[in-house]
Design a protein around this motif. Sequence first.
Motif, PDB file in Angstrom:
ATOM      1  N   THR A 116       0.839  -1.194   0.000  1.00 10.92           N
ATOM      2  CA  THR A 116       0.000   0.000   0.000  1.00 10.92           C
ATOM      3  C   THR A 116       0.878   1.250   0.000  1.00 10.92           C
ATOM      4  OG1 THR A 116      -0.096   0.138   2.412  1.00 10.92           O
ATOM      5  CG2 THR A 116      -1.782  -1.209   1.325  1.00 10.92           C
ATOM      6  N   ASN A 117       0.231   2.399  -0.056  1.00 15.23           N
ATOM      7  CA  ASN A 117       0.955   3.663  -0.011  1.00 15.23           C
ATOM      8  C   ASN A 117       0.819   4.368   1.331  1.00 15.23           C
ATOM      9  OD1 ASN A 117       1.949   3.487  -2.646  1.00 15.23           O
ATOM     10  ND2 ASN A 117       0.023   4.249  -3.465  1.00 15.23           N
ATOM     11  N   ASP A 118      -0.129   3.914   2.159  1.00 15.14           N
ATOM     12  CA  ASP A 118      -0.350   4.552   3.453  1.00 15.14           C
ATOM     13  C   ASP A 118      -0.512   3.491   4.533  1.00 15.14           C
ATOM     14  OD1 ASP A 118      -0.504   7.343   2.582  1.00 15.14           O
ATOM     15  OD2 ASP A 118      -2.355   6.728   1.574  1.00 15.14           O
ATOM     16  N   PRO A 119       0.115   3.699   5.709  1.00 14.11           N
ATOM     17  CA  PRO A 119      -0.049   2.734   6.798  1.00 14.11           C
ATOM     18  C   PRO A 119      -1.426   2.857   7.436  1.00 14.11           C
ATOM     19  CG  PRO A 119       1.317   4.565   7.522  1.00 14.11           C
ATOM     20  CD  PRO A 119       1.034   4.776   6.062  1.00 14.11           C
ATOM     21  N   VAL A 120      -1.958   1.723   7.879  1.00 16.79           N
ATOM     22  CA  VAL A 120      -3.247   1.679   8.566  1.00 16.79           C
ATOM     23  C   VAL A 120      -3.019   0.965   9.894  1.00 16.79           C
ATOM     24  CG1 VAL A 120      -5.614   0.829   8.484  1.00 16.79           C
ATOM     25  CG2 VAL A 120      -4.503   1.603   6.378  1.00 16.79           C
ATOM     26  N   PHE A 121      -3.419   1.599  10.987  1.00 18.37           N
ATOM     27  CA  PHE A 121      -3.194   1.015  12.305  1.00 18.37           C
ATOM     28  C   PHE A 121      -4.035  -0.250  12.481  1.00 18.37           C
ATOM     29  CE2 PHE A 121      -4.197   0.714  16.899  1.00 18.37           C
ATOM     30  CZ  PHE A 121      -2.928   0.372  17.326  1.00 18.37           C
ATOM     31  N   GLN A 122      -3.401  -1.294  13.004  1.00 20.03           N
ATOM     32  CA  GLN A 122      -4.050  -2.571  13.295  1.00 20.03           C
ATOM     33  C   GLN A 122      -4.097  -2.740  14.811  1.00 20.03           C
ATOM     34  OE1 GLN A 122      -5.238  -4.722  10.793  1.00 20.03           O
ATOM     35  NE2 GLN A 122      -4.771  -2.949   9.531  1.00 20.03           N
ATOM     36  N   PRO A 123      -5.256  -2.481  15.440  1.00 21.21           N
ATOM     37  CA  PRO A 123      -5.330  -2.552  16.909  1.00 21.21           C
ATOM     38  C   PRO A 123      -5.330  -3.991  17.418  1.00 21.21           C
ATOM     39  CG  PRO A 123      -7.479  -2.073  15.986  1.00 21.21           C
ATOM     40  CD  PRO A 123      -6.508  -2.065  14.836  1.00 21.21           C
ATOM     41  N   GLY A 124      -5.030  -4.128  18.701  1.00 25.76           N
ATOM     42  CA  GLY A 124      -5.163  -5.401  19.379  1.00 25.76           C
ATOM     43  C   GLY A 124      -4.017  -6.373  19.227  1.00 25.76           C
ATOM     44  N   LYS A 125      -2.862  -5.902  18.813  1.00 20.45           N
ATOM     45  CA  LYS A 125      -1.703  -6.782  18.663  1.00 20.45           C
ATOM     46  C   LYS A 125      -0.858  -6.739  19.935  1.00 20.45           C
ATOM     47  CE  LYS A 125      -3.026  -7.550  14.500  1.00 20.45           C
ATOM     48  NZ  LYS A 125      -3.698  -8.769  14.129  1.00 20.45           N
ATOM     49  N   ARG A 126      -0.103  -7.788  20.156  1.00 19.33           N
ATOM     50  CA  ARG A 126       0.733  -7.918  21.350  1.00 19.33           C
ATOM     51  C   ARG A 126       1.937  -6.985  21.317  1.00 19.33           C
ATOM     52  NH1 ARG A 126       3.988 -13.475  22.653  1.00 19.33           N
ATOM     53  NH2 ARG A 126       5.199 -12.635  24.351  1.00 19.33           N
ATOM     54  N   HIS A 127       2.540  -6.845  20.136  1.00 20.79           N
ATOM     55  CA  HIS A 127       3.765  -6.056  19.966  1.00 20.79           C
ATOM     56  C   HIS A 127       3.789  -5.563  18.519  1.00 20.79           C
ATOM     57  CE1 HIS A 127       7.935  -4.897  20.707  1.00 20.79           C
ATOM     58  NE2 HIS A 127       8.296  -5.512  19.596  1.00 20.79           N
ATOM     59  N   TYR A 128       4.361  -4.397  18.309  1.00 24.02           N
ATOM     60  CA  TYR A 128       4.443  -3.823  16.971  1.00 24.02           C
ATOM     61  C   TYR A 128       5.908  -3.596  16.610  1.00 24.02           C
ATOM     62  CZ  TYR A 128      -0.534  -2.940  17.527  1.00 24.02           C
ATOM     63  OH  TYR A 128      -1.885  -3.097  17.716  1.00 24.02           O
ATOM     64  N   VAL A 129       6.232  -3.855  15.358  1.00 29.25           N
ATOM     65  CA  VAL A 129       7.581  -3.628  14.854  1.00 29.25           C
ATOM     66  C   VAL A 129       7.472  -2.656  13.685  1.00 29.25           C
ATOM     67  CG1 VAL A 129       9.641  -4.670  13.860  1.00 29.25           C
ATOM     68  CG2 VAL A 129       8.273  -5.966  15.517  1.00 29.25           C
ATOM     69  N   LEU A 130       8.126  -1.511  13.815  1.00 31.33           N
ATOM     70  CA  LEU A 130       8.160  -0.505  12.765  1.00 31.33           C
ATOM     71  C   LEU A 130       9.518  -0.617  12.083  1.00 31.33           C
ATOM     72  CD1 LEU A 130       6.741   2.517  14.805  1.00 31.33           C
ATOM     73  CD2 LEU A 130       5.481   0.752  13.558  1.00 31.33           C
ATOM     74  N   CYS A 131       9.506  -0.975  10.827  1.00 30.10           N
ATOM     75  CA  CYS A 131      10.733  -1.274  10.096  1.00 30.10           C
ATOM     76  C   CYS A 131      10.767  -0.406   8.844  1.00 30.10           C
ATOM     77  CB  CYS A 131      10.713  -2.759   9.743  1.00 30.10           C
ATOM     78  SG  CYS A 131      12.162  -3.360   8.903  1.00 30.10           S
ATOM     79  N   GLY A 132      11.876   0.294   8.610  1.00 28.40           N
ATOM     80  CA  GLY A 132      11.927   1.107   7.410  1.00 28.40           C
ATOM     81  C   GLY A 132      13.233   1.837   7.219  1.00 28.40           C
TER      82      GLY A 132
END
Length: 157
Positions: free
Chosen positions: A5-21
């Motif tokens: 995609t071209n835009d990030p969309v928040f995905q709620p309810g996850k245990r941990h998030y990894v932002l990679c870029g």
Amino acid sequence: MNGITNDPVFQPGKRHYVLCGDEEGLDSLNPIKQILTDGQMSFEEIHLLSECSSEVDRKLEMQKMGSFLYVAAEGKTLRKVVSTTKKLGYSSEEAQYIRVGEEEKRIFCCRCHVISRVNNTLNIGEHINCTACSLKLELSDHYSPIKDAYLGYIAQI
């Protein structure tokens, strides 16, 4: 979320998030980072350009179940990371891939199967000629993550 995609969309309810870029990619993930910070949720950042690829691979491999991965980078780097994450077993429900910057679109010819590259401003339904067989193609919205290309089918003129 399937594909790139071209835009990030928040995905709620996850245990941990990894932002990679890469640098521009992490900037595009700032809205997600702000949501995570405000909600005091668990997350980490992986800088693709400041860490060697084996270190990035190791960090991605060590993630626990329930983690959600955001990868935002320019096209070539993004394709490389997508390939790595697929090999590590990340599914389309566990990761979101965001392309940043301008890049050419890749069009898969339905006749000769050659992938042509065109500027990113070409829209669904517009026509191009295949660079290999010169067939007039219409750009479809059908995207293949395997080919990393959109289908170009015979244009109805």
